[in-house]
Scaffold this motif. Sequence first.
Motif, PDB file in Angstrom:
ATOM      1  N   THR A   1      -5.246   8.957 -13.446  1.00  0.00           N
ATOM      2  CA  THR A   1      -4.308   7.527 -12.462  1.00  0.00           C
ATOM      3  C   THR A   1      -5.811   7.267 -11.295  1.00  0.00           C
ATOM      4  OG1 THR A   1      -3.434   9.669 -11.578  1.00  0.00           O
ATOM      5  CG2 THR A   1      -3.398   7.583 -10.268  1.00  0.00           C
ATOM      6  N   GLY A   2      -6.400   5.757 -11.062  1.00  0.00           N
ATOM      7  CA  GLY A   2      -6.698   5.408 -10.867  1.00  0.00           C
ATOM      8  C   GLY A   2      -8.854   4.808 -11.523  1.00  0.00           C
ATOM      9  N   ALA A   3      -7.683   5.256 -12.682  1.00  0.00           N
ATOM     10  CA  ALA A   3      -9.452   4.415 -13.858  1.00  0.00           C
ATOM     11  C   ALA A   3      -9.191   2.999 -13.649  1.00  0.00           C
ATOM     12  CB  ALA A   3      -9.225   4.966 -14.756  1.00  0.00           C
ATOM     13  N   GLY A   4      -8.192   2.363 -14.037  1.00  0.00           N
ATOM     14  CA  GLY A   4      -7.632   0.638 -14.113  1.00  0.00           C
ATOM     15  C   GLY A   4      -8.197   0.689 -12.628  1.00  0.00           C
ATOM     16  N   ASP A   5      -7.886   1.048 -11.594  1.00  0.00           N
ATOM     17  CA  ASP A   5      -8.996   0.391 -10.367  1.00  0.00           C
ATOM     18  C   ASP A   5     -10.361   0.472  -9.995  1.00  0.00           C
ATOM     19  OD1 ASP A   5      -6.354   0.314  -9.198  1.00  0.00           O
ATOM     20  OD2 ASP A   5      -6.192   2.151  -8.502  1.00  0.00           O
ATOM     21  N   SER A   6     -10.947   1.492 -11.181  1.00  0.00           N
ATOM     22  CA  SER A   6     -12.405   1.122 -11.113  1.00  0.00           C
ATOM     23  C   SER A   6     -12.679  -0.105 -12.187  1.00  0.00           C
ATOM     24  CB  SER A   6     -12.914   2.407 -11.480  1.00  0.00           C
ATOM     25  OG  SER A   6     -12.527   4.037 -10.711  1.00  0.00           O
TER      26      SER A   6
ATOM     27  N   PRO B   1       1.136  -1.444  -0.202  1.00  0.00           N
ATOM     28  CA  PRO B   1      -0.073   0.109  -0.069  1.00  0.00           C
ATOM     29  C   PRO B   1       0.829   1.366  -0.177  1.00  0.00           C
ATOM     30  CG  PRO B   1       0.154  -1.008   1.946  1.00  0.00           C
ATOM     31  CD  PRO B   1       1.076  -1.566   1.682  1.00  0.00           C
ATOM     32  N   ALA B   2       0.024   2.569  -0.430  1.00  0.00           N
ATOM     33  CA  ALA B   2       1.063   3.779  -0.481  1.00  0.00           C
ATOM     34  C   ALA B   2       0.275   4.703  -0.070  1.00  0.00           C
ATOM     35  CB  ALA B   2       1.273   3.651  -1.962  1.00  0.00           C
ATOM     36  N   TRP B   3       1.264   5.944   0.621  1.00  0.00           N
ATOM     37  CA  TRP B   3       0.088   7.045   0.949  1.00  0.00           C
ATOM     38  C   TRP B   3       0.487   7.282   0.057  1.00  0.00           C
ATOM     39  CZ3 TRP B   3      -3.132   9.092   4.372  1.00  0.00           C
ATOM     40  CH2 TRP B   3      -3.082   9.460   4.638  1.00  0.00           C
TER      41      TRP B   3
ATOM     42  N   VAL C   1      -8.950  12.624  -7.390  1.00  0.00           N
ATOM     43  CA  VAL C   1      -8.519  12.067  -7.198  1.00  0.00           C
ATOM     44  C   VAL C   1      -8.575  10.264  -7.807  1.00  0.00           C
ATOM     45  CG1 VAL C   1      -6.872  12.786  -5.403  1.00  0.00           C
ATOM     46  CG2 VAL C   1      -9.375  12.041  -4.905  1.00  0.00           C
ATOM     47  N   ALA C   2      -7.421   9.502  -6.959  1.00  0.00           N
ATOM     48  CA  ALA C   2      -7.525   8.322  -7.563  1.00  0.00           C
ATOM     49  C   ALA C   2      -8.073   7.292  -6.441  1.00  0.00           C
ATOM     50  CB  ALA C   2      -6.633   7.061  -7.478  1.00  0.00           C
ATOM     51  N   GLY C   3      -9.400   6.219  -6.843  1.00  0.00           N
ATOM     52  CA  GLY C   3     -10.272   6.316  -5.461  1.00  0.00           C
ATOM     53  C   GLY C   3     -11.345   6.390  -5.181  1.00  0.00           C
TER      54      GLY C   3
ATOM     55  N   GLY D   1      -2.645   3.235  -3.291  1.00  0.00           N
ATOM     56  CA  GLY D   1      -1.733   1.703  -3.840  1.00  0.00           C
ATOM     57  C   GLY D   1      -3.792   1.168  -4.327  1.00  0.00           C
ATOM     58  N   LYS D   2      -3.144  -0.070  -5.508  1.00  0.00           N
ATOM     59  CA  LYS D   2      -4.229   0.051  -6.061  1.00  0.00           C
ATOM     60  C   LYS D   2      -5.707  -0.573  -5.523  1.00  0.00           C
ATOM     61  CE  LYS D   2      -2.058  -0.387 -10.291  1.00  0.00           C
ATOM     62  NZ  LYS D   2      -1.539   0.525 -10.190  1.00  0.00           N
ATOM     63  N   GLY D   3      -5.077  -1.490  -4.313  1.00  0.00           N
ATOM     64  CA  GLY D   3      -6.301  -2.811  -4.581  1.00  0.00           C
ATOM     65  C   GLY D   3      -7.199  -1.751  -2.759  1.00  0.00           C
ATOM     66  N   VAL D   4      -6.610  -0.551  -2.299  1.00  0.00           N
ATOM     67  CA  VAL D   4      -7.317   0.253  -1.646  1.00  0.00           C
ATOM     68  C   VAL D   4      -8.394   1.092  -2.265  1.00  0.00           C
ATOM     69  CG1 VAL D   4      -7.326   2.646   0.235  1.00  0.00           C
ATOM     70  CG2 VAL D   4      -5.557   0.818   0.554  1.00  0.00           C
ATOM     71  N   ASN D   5      -7.939   1.715  -3.744  1.00  0.00           N
ATOM     72  CA  ASN D   5      -8.532   2.436  -4.941  1.00  0.00           C
ATOM     73  C   ASN D   5      -9.447   1.434  -5.271  1.00  0.00           C
ATOM     74  OD1 ASN D   5      -7.035   4.138  -4.215  1.00  0.00           O
ATOM     75  ND2 ASN D   5      -5.377   4.055  -6.105  1.00  0.00           N
ATOM     76  N   VAL D   6      -9.687   0.341  -4.925  1.00  0.00           N
ATOM     77  CA  VAL D   6     -10.594  -0.867  -5.512  1.00  0.00           C
ATOM     78  C   VAL D   6     -11.827  -0.387  -4.415  1.00  0.00           C
ATOM     79  CG1 VAL D   6     -11.428  -3.457  -6.355  1.00  0.00           C
ATOM     80  CG2 VAL D   6      -9.271  -1.925  -7.086  1.00  0.00           C
TER      81      VAL D   6
HETATM   82  O1  LIG Z   1       1.288  -0.690  -6.445  1.00  0.00           O
HETATM   83  P1  LIG Z   1       1.748  -0.303  -7.524  1.00  0.00           P
HETATM   84  O2  LIG Z   1       1.421  -0.709  -8.990  1.00  0.00           O
HETATM   85  O3  LIG Z   1       2.980   0.402  -7.466  1.00  0.00           O
HETATM   86  O4  LIG Z   1       0.819   1.052  -7.924  1.00  0.00           O
HETATM   87  C1  LIG Z   1       0.362   1.658  -6.934  1.00  0.00           C
HETATM   88  C2  LIG Z   1      -0.393   3.453  -6.923  1.00  0.00           C
HETATM   89  O5  LIG Z   1      -1.410   2.979  -8.429  1.00  0.00           O
HETATM   90  C3  LIG Z   1      -2.288   3.502  -8.301  1.00  0.00           C
HETATM   91  O6  LIG Z   1      -2.952   2.806  -7.163  1.00  0.00           O
HETATM   92  C4  LIG Z   1      -3.579   4.125  -8.904  1.00  0.00           C
HETATM   93  O7  LIG Z   1      -3.301   3.461 -10.229  1.00  0.00           O
HETATM   94  C5  LIG Z   1      -2.000   4.514  -7.134  1.00  0.00           C
HETATM   95  O8  LIG Z   1      -2.895   4.708  -5.831  1.00  0.00           O
HETATM   96  C6  LIG Z   1      -0.745   4.637  -6.088  1.00  0.00           C
HETATM   97  O9  LIG Z   1      -0.802   3.993  -5.282  1.00  0.00           O
END
Ligand SMILES: O=P(O)(O)OC[C@H]1O[C@](O)(CO)[C@@H](O)[C@H]1O
Length: 304
Positions: free
Chosen positions: A237-242, A5-7, A276-278, A33-38
């Motif tokens: 950013t985050g369109a793929g997560d959606s 995950p990421a900040w 923003v993503a998410g 992080g992608k799973g958090v956005n999902v």
């Molecule tokens: O885990 P990664 O593939 O490095 O992706 C993380 C990033 O991707 C995003 O989820 C966008 O899809 C950002 O929010 C960022 O946290």
Amino acid sequence: MTPNPAWDVTYHVGSVVPGGTHRVRAVAERAGGKGVNVARILHSLGHDVLVSAPAGGVHGELIRDDLTASGLGHAIIPIRGESRRTVTAVATDDGEATLFNEPGPELGTGEWAAFAAHVVDHGSRASAAVFSGSLPRNIDPHSYTALLEQVHAPSIVDASGHTLESALAARPDIVKPNADELAELTGCRDPLAGAVALIERGARAVVASLGPDGLLAVTGDTAYRAVPGERVRGNPTGAGDSVVAALAAGLALHEPWPHRLREAVALSAATVAAPVAGEFDQDSYRRQLAAVHLEEIHAPRHHG
Ligand SMILES: O=P(O)(O)OC[C@H]1O[C@](O)(CO)[C@@H](O)[C@H]1O
């Protein structure tokens, strides 16, 4: 599950110029992080979610507190390392996003084992399990595949490179590469040929996200193209997560493929319209849903 995950920090600037000084017009910070956005998107749509992620240090605390404040169910597995940041610079002039994704911490063997045990336990009780984003850099993709094999729930994988390649052996229900990830893995520039190649290597269905051109899905017995009715400018950013969120909801509720793909295209476009993503723009989502162009293309030939 979000293994790394990421900040997430999003800067809104006029334009991005390599070597230039950028005056930031607006800053947004949140757990990502992608799973958090999902999970955020699914939560906004009224679904129950549980975010599983290993996190530590100052950013780990921020991630945990933000998930709590956002009302997202979560299980943060504590780690000794410092969780990463990702920085997205969105250029408002042309709608381009420039990303800086830190690699993130390594995980101790016991830390990965604790995370994996949690995912197997809770994932197997879920109506859909989403495996999204990069792995901690010292974790072997085969450990990830082993984890996928142990979770007895319909599964979606959004990963790239060796992680995606290795995950195919666990026969995930859906994989969601983007066009570049598909080309890198299969050597096919044609997304349809690339998607069929991933089915031959083990995926049960492949949904390739093609940016503004929408989605291409090979579902095992047929194939679809789904294109947004109108182009959107904003933050991609985050369109793929959606897309992944819509596919997870459709998988959990056993929705037919055309319904899943319409939802995925509309949510993805509406996410570009959000800052923003998410997040997604509700008006844009409703408009896009009515305008998606969906076409069944043909049943591709594959073996297995
Ligand atoms: O885990 P990664 O593939 O490095 O992706 C993380 C990033 O991707 C995003 O989820 C966008 O899809 C950002 O929010 C960022 O946290």
